[in-house]
Write an enzyme that holds these catalytic residues in place. Structure first.
Site, PDB file in Angstrom:
ATOM      1  N   LYS A  22       0.841  -1.216   0.000  1.00 44.66           N
ATOM      2  CA  LYS A  22       0.000   0.000   0.000  1.00 44.66           C
ATOM      3  C   LYS A  22       0.869   1.257   0.000  1.00 44.66           C
ATOM      4  CE  LYS A  22      -1.554   1.608   4.028  1.00 44.66           C
ATOM      5  NZ  LYS A  22      -1.346   3.046   4.357  1.00 44.66           N
ATOM      6  N   ASN A  23       1.890   1.277   0.859  1.00 45.60           N
ATOM      7  CA  ASN A  23       2.673   2.506   1.028  1.00 45.60           C
ATOM      8  C   ASN A  23       3.691   2.728  -0.074  1.00 45.60           C
ATOM      9  OD1 ASN A  23       1.146   3.005   3.241  1.00 45.60           O
ATOM     10  ND2 ASN A  23       2.715   2.481   4.751  1.00 45.60           N
ATOM     11  N   ARG A  93      -3.838  10.027   4.336  1.00 45.64           N
ATOM     12  CA  ARG A  93      -2.649  10.858   4.490  1.00 45.64           C
ATOM     13  C   ARG A  93      -1.901  10.986   3.174  1.00 45.64           C
ATOM     14  NH1 ARG A  93      -0.156  13.337   8.229  1.00 45.64           N
ATOM     15  NH2 ARG A  93       2.091  13.634   8.203  1.00 45.64           N
ATOM     16  N   CYS A 117      -3.693   8.688  10.338  1.00 42.80           N
ATOM     17  CA  CYS A 117      -3.959   8.089  11.648  1.00 42.80           C
ATOM     18  C   CYS A 117      -3.709   9.150  12.716  1.00 42.80           C
ATOM     19  CB  CYS A 117      -3.006   6.924  11.898  1.00 42.80           C
ATOM     20  SG  CYS A 117      -3.313   5.563  10.811  1.00 42.80           S
ATOM     21  N   ARG A 122       1.103  14.553  13.577  1.00 47.95           N
ATOM     22  CA  ARG A 122       1.697  14.237  12.270  1.00 47.95           C
ATOM     23  C   ARG A 122       2.078  15.541  11.550  1.00 47.95           C
ATOM     24  NH1 ARG A 122      -0.277   9.123  10.835  1.00 47.95           N
ATOM     25  NH2 ARG A 122       1.536   8.936   9.459  1.00 47.95           N
ATOM     26  N   PRO A 123       3.126  16.214  11.977  1.00 45.26           N
ATOM     27  CA  PRO A 123       3.488  17.503  11.371  1.00 45.26           C
ATOM     28  C   PRO A 123       3.976  17.337   9.937  1.00 45.26           C
ATOM     29  CG  PRO A 123       5.194  16.793  12.892  1.00 45.26           C
ATOM     30  CD  PRO A 123       4.057  15.826  13.053  1.00 45.26           C
ATOM     31  N   ASP A 125       6.157  19.933   8.663  1.00 41.33           N
ATOM     32  CA  ASP A 125       7.140  21.015   8.548  1.00 41.33           C
ATOM     33  C   ASP A 125       8.305  20.677   7.620  1.00 41.33           C
ATOM     34  OD1 ASP A 125       7.593  19.184  10.835  1.00 41.33           O
ATOM     35  OD2 ASP A 125       9.500  20.247  10.947  1.00 41.33           O
ATOM     36  N   GLN A 126       8.693  19.426   7.564  1.00 42.24           N
ATOM     37  CA  GLN A 126       9.817  19.054   6.688  1.00 42.24           C
ATOM     38  C   GLN A 126       9.404  19.059   5.217  1.00 42.24           C
ATOM     39  OE1 GLN A 126      13.072  18.456   8.091  1.00 42.24           O
ATOM     40  NE2 GLN A 126      11.844  19.491   9.645  1.00 42.24           N
ATOM     41  N   ASP A 307       5.174   0.334  11.890  1.00 39.27           N
ATOM     42  CA  ASP A 307       3.884  -0.207  11.423  1.00 39.27           C
ATOM     43  C   ASP A 307       3.689  -1.668  11.791  1.00 39.27           C
ATOM     44  OD1 ASP A 307       3.815   1.741   8.334  1.00 39.27           O
ATOM     45  OD2 ASP A 307       3.471   2.261  10.434  1.00 39.27           O
ATOM     46  N   ILE A 329       9.545   6.270  16.507  1.00 36.27           N
ATOM     47  CA  ILE A 329       9.189   7.110  15.353  1.00 36.27           C
ATOM     48  C   ILE A 329       8.200   8.199  15.757  1.00 36.27           C
ATOM     49  CG2 ILE A 329       8.098   7.144  13.073  1.00 36.27           C
ATOM     50  CD1 ILE A 329      10.778   5.739  13.037  1.00 36.27           C
ATOM     51  N   ARG A 399      -8.607  -0.267   4.838  1.00 34.58           N
ATOM     52  CA  ARG A 399      -7.850   0.770   4.144  1.00 34.58           C
ATOM     53  C   ARG A 399      -6.486   0.228   3.711  1.00 34.58           C
ATOM     54  NH1 ARG A 399      -9.127   5.702   6.206  1.00 34.58           N
ATOM     55  NH2 ARG A 399      -8.164   6.455   4.319  1.00 34.58           N
TER      56      ARG A 399
HETATM   57  C1  EPZ Z   1       4.501   6.896   6.389  1.00 31.69           C
HETATM   58  O1  EPZ Z   1       3.860   7.958   7.072  1.00 31.69           O
HETATM   59  C2  EPZ Z   1       3.510   5.744   6.395  1.00 31.69           C
HETATM   60  N1  EPZ Z   1       2.279   6.138   5.707  1.00 31.69           N
HETATM   61  C3  EPZ Z   1       3.183   5.337   7.832  1.00 31.69           C
HETATM   62  O2  EPZ Z   1       2.405   4.155   7.760  1.00 31.69           O
HETATM   63  C4  EPZ Z   1       4.478   4.999   8.575  1.00 31.69           C
HETATM   64  O3  EPZ Z   1       4.177   4.768   9.934  1.00 31.69           O
HETATM   65  C5  EPZ Z   1       5.481   6.146   8.454  1.00 31.69           C
HETATM   66  O4  EPZ Z   1       5.699   6.484   7.067  1.00 31.69           O
HETATM   67  C6  EPZ Z   1       6.827   5.780   9.060  1.00 31.69           C
HETATM   68  O5  EPZ Z   1       7.349   4.673   8.395  1.00 31.69           O
HETATM   69  C7  EPZ Z   1       2.264   6.105   4.346  1.00 31.69           C
HETATM   70  O6  EPZ Z   1       3.252   5.778   3.697  1.00 31.69           O
HETATM   71  C8  EPZ Z   1       0.972   6.492   3.685  1.00 31.69           C
HETATM   72  P1  EPZ Z   1       6.971  10.058   8.332  1.00 31.69           P
HETATM   73  P2  EPZ Z   1       4.520   9.439   7.036  1.00 31.69           P
HETATM   74  O7  EPZ Z   1       6.890  11.360   7.642  1.00 31.69           O
HETATM   75  O8  EPZ Z   1       5.228   9.630   5.747  1.00 31.69           O
HETATM   76  C9  EPZ Z   1       7.862  13.113  11.874  1.00 31.69           C
HETATM   77  C10 EPZ Z   1       0.600   2.741   8.062  1.00 31.69           C
HETATM   78  O9  EPZ Z   1       0.248   2.106   9.080  1.00 31.69           O
HETATM   79  N2  EPZ Z   1       7.711  14.168  10.862  1.00 31.69           N
HETATM   80  O10 EPZ Z   1       8.060   9.097   7.969  1.00 31.69           O
HETATM   81  O11 EPZ Z   1       3.477  10.408   7.434  1.00 31.69           O
HETATM   82  C11 EPZ Z   1       6.560  12.398  12.170  1.00 31.69           C
HETATM   83  O12 EPZ Z   1       5.801  13.102  13.132  1.00 31.69           O
HETATM   84  C12 EPZ Z   1       1.051   4.170   8.223  1.00 31.69           C
HETATM   85  O13 EPZ Z   1       0.639   2.293   6.896  1.00 31.69           O
HETATM   86  C13 EPZ Z   1       7.992  15.483  11.206  1.00 31.69           C
HETATM   87  O14 EPZ Z   1       8.352  15.771  12.343  1.00 31.69           O
HETATM   88  O15 EPZ Z   1       5.581   9.306   8.219  1.00 31.69           O
HETATM   89  C14 EPZ Z   1       7.043  11.077  12.696  1.00 31.69           C
HETATM   90  O16 EPZ Z   1       7.377  11.231  14.057  1.00 31.69           O
HETATM   91  C15 EPZ Z   1       0.887   4.698   9.644  1.00 31.69           C
HETATM   92  N3  EPZ Z   1       7.862  16.450  10.259  1.00 31.69           N
HETATM   93  C16 EPZ Z   1       8.310  10.813  11.882  1.00 31.69           C
HETATM   94  O17 EPZ Z   1       8.709  12.086  11.361  1.00 31.69           O
HETATM   95  C17 EPZ Z   1       7.446  16.161   8.972  1.00 31.69           C
HETATM   96  O18 EPZ Z   1       7.343  17.084   8.147  1.00 31.69           O
HETATM   97  C18 EPZ Z   1       8.116   9.864  10.717  1.00 31.69           C
HETATM   98  O19 EPZ Z   1       7.024  10.337   9.935  1.00 31.69           O
HETATM   99  C19 EPZ Z   1       7.172  14.812   8.644  1.00 31.69           C
HETATM  100  C20 EPZ Z   1       7.317  13.828   9.591  1.00 31.69           C
END
Ligand code: EPZ
Length: 432
Positions: A22-23, A93, A117, A122-123, A125-126, A307, A329, A399
């Protein structure tokens, strides 16, 4: 209302074919917005997030044809920027990949806010840091996010303060058609980042370094259509491996890439599960096993995936002694523990850390799928609990899992998809 009902106590035996990831599918589906031509994508999982993604693109003028159950043709040649449905965008998302693709192709995007979720903050900012480095001006209001680029597109050097899958994807999408070279440092290394790079390079992009912490994107003028096969879903595979172990069964998961499963396979072996790796499958045998306790910290790939954290927590309720899970994470991801404790588990949570006192019998209960992975963890708990477990809010689970009930039934589980009279349906917070 739809529910999943599980009658526990039956070990899982047999083999199961894992679907496409999915991802990986979601970023690649949205990446078609960058392409002037038709893309044929194979091994797409039949999950609700994919269906919603297709609806979003069709609403913007894309043509999406179903070739077979898991193969689609997607042509976004005539798509219009800034025309996505806010209602649909808010359901998942991954819709925020419209930011990178529309900005990358048109220099402009305006969308509603994505879903996601709500197990933690879920910021984004990056993501914004990346778009601004690429010349974008980002406006985020209550109802929409708008990104403009003034002047010519250019490359940039971007260093992520945290490893972010979504941020890495969005900057790759925003820079493939830019007029310069973009370097992404501290990039996510997940297999689905590599799969996206392979897809984009098949369309004519020039991306190197995907899978390492430094990704280089040389901008090109245009992308053409291609054919691509989505990688297997390592999280679905891990879910079935954990379910097999938890029920003390023996299951072979087919259509996997064993290297993607290394952190989980090692952890399962450490607690006492027999793991056999074959070319594109893994055999899990926990018949007669007793499980040793362990410590886990979720980390970016190749660390233990967040996950798979809820699913592993359920398994560790069956280990002897005390185990510990640290969520590395998100600032927390343990909302599901309350329902597990109601089923008889002994778990203490302190924000990012859960201490699991194993060796406890679980008993069936009425529980709720709070998000995608928490929901499937409840199904695994039901498989090992004494009696019947009823799981509501299963929209969350559908989903991200393609035919979960059918695949579990094929392994001998007593699990059923039932429709009950509508009660006050607790709307599932849009989850991944
Ligand atoms: C992806 O979410 C996945 N979703 C998530 O899977 C997965 O848990 C996550 O990556 C981590 O592997 C999809 O691919 C659709 P991140 P994503 O940006 O991209 C922080 C599932 O169950 N962060 O890697 O939103 C954030 O808060 C879902 O399939 C910032 O601080 O995750 C987190 O602590 C749940 N600023 C960490 O980074 C930002 O701008 C990792 O988030 C972005 C992220």
């Amino acid at each position: 209302m739809e529910k999943i009902v599980v009658k526990g106590g039956t070990p899982l035996f047999g083999s199961v074919d894992i679907s496409g990831m999915k991802n990986a599918a979601l970023p690649i589906i949205f990446a078609c917005v960058l392409v002037n031509g038709k893309c044929t994508i194979e091994n797409i999982p039949r999950v609700r997030d994919v269906e919603i993604s297709f609806q979003i693109l069709k609403g913007m003028g894309a043509v999406v044809n179903e070739v077979s159950r898991n193969t689609y043709e997607i042509d976004c040649s005539n798509i219009k920027a800034g025309t996505s449905s806010p209602a649909l965008v808010s359901k998942l998302r991954a819709s925020y990949y419209l930011w990178g693709t529309e900005f990358g192709r048109f220099g402009y995007t305006k969308t509603g806010h994505p879903g996601g979720c709500n197990f933690a903050d879920r910021p984004v900012d990056q993501h914004i840091k990346g778009f601004e480095a690429l010349g974008g001006r980002v406006v985020s209001e209550t109802d929409f996010v708008e990104i403009h680029r003034d002047g010519e597109s250019k490359g940039a050097n971007i260093y992520f303060d945290v490893v972010t899958v979504g941020g890495t994807v969005n900057v790759m999408l925003a820079s493939v058609l830019s007029g310069g070279v973009t370097i992404i440092e501290n990039a996510a290394r997940e297999p689905h980042i590599v799969d996206l790079a392979i897809f984009l390079n098949r369309c004519g992009a020039k991306i190197t370094g995907a899978g390492t912490e430094i990704i280089k994107v040389r901008g090109v003028k245009e992308l053409h259509g291609c054919t691509h096969d989505i990688i297997p879903d390592m999280i679905e595979a891990g879910t079935f491996m954990i379910a097999a172990a938890a029920t003390r069964g023996a299951v072979t998961v087919n259509n996997v890439i064993p290297k993607h499963m290394e952190s989980l396979s090692a952890k399962l072996e450490e607690i006492g599960v027999t793991i056999e790796e074959l070319d594109d499958s893994i055999r899990v045998d926990a018949t007669g096993s007793s499980f040793r306790p362990t410590r886990i910290k979720t980390m970016p790939y190749p660390g233990f995936p967040t996950d798979m954290q809820p699913q592993m927590c359920v398994l560790l309720t069956q280990a002897s002694g005390q185990s510990m899970i640290t969520e590395g994470i998100y600032e927390t991801r343990f909302r599901y523990v309350d329902d597990l404790v109601r089923m008889g588990a002994q778990i203490k949570v302190d924000t990012r850390r859960a201490i699991i006192t194993g060796g406890t019998e679980l008993h069936g209960a009425d529980v709720t799928a709070l998000d995608l992975r928490a929901g499937v963890a409840m199904v695994i708990a039901g498989l090992i609990a004494d009696g019947e477990t009823s799981i509501s809010n299963i929209y969350c689970i559908e989903r991200g899992y393609d035919d979960l009930v059918g695949k579990l039934t094929g392994l001998g589980a007593n699990v059923f998809h039932v429709t009950v009279p509508d009660e006050a349906v607790k709307e599932c917070a849009p989850c991944e």
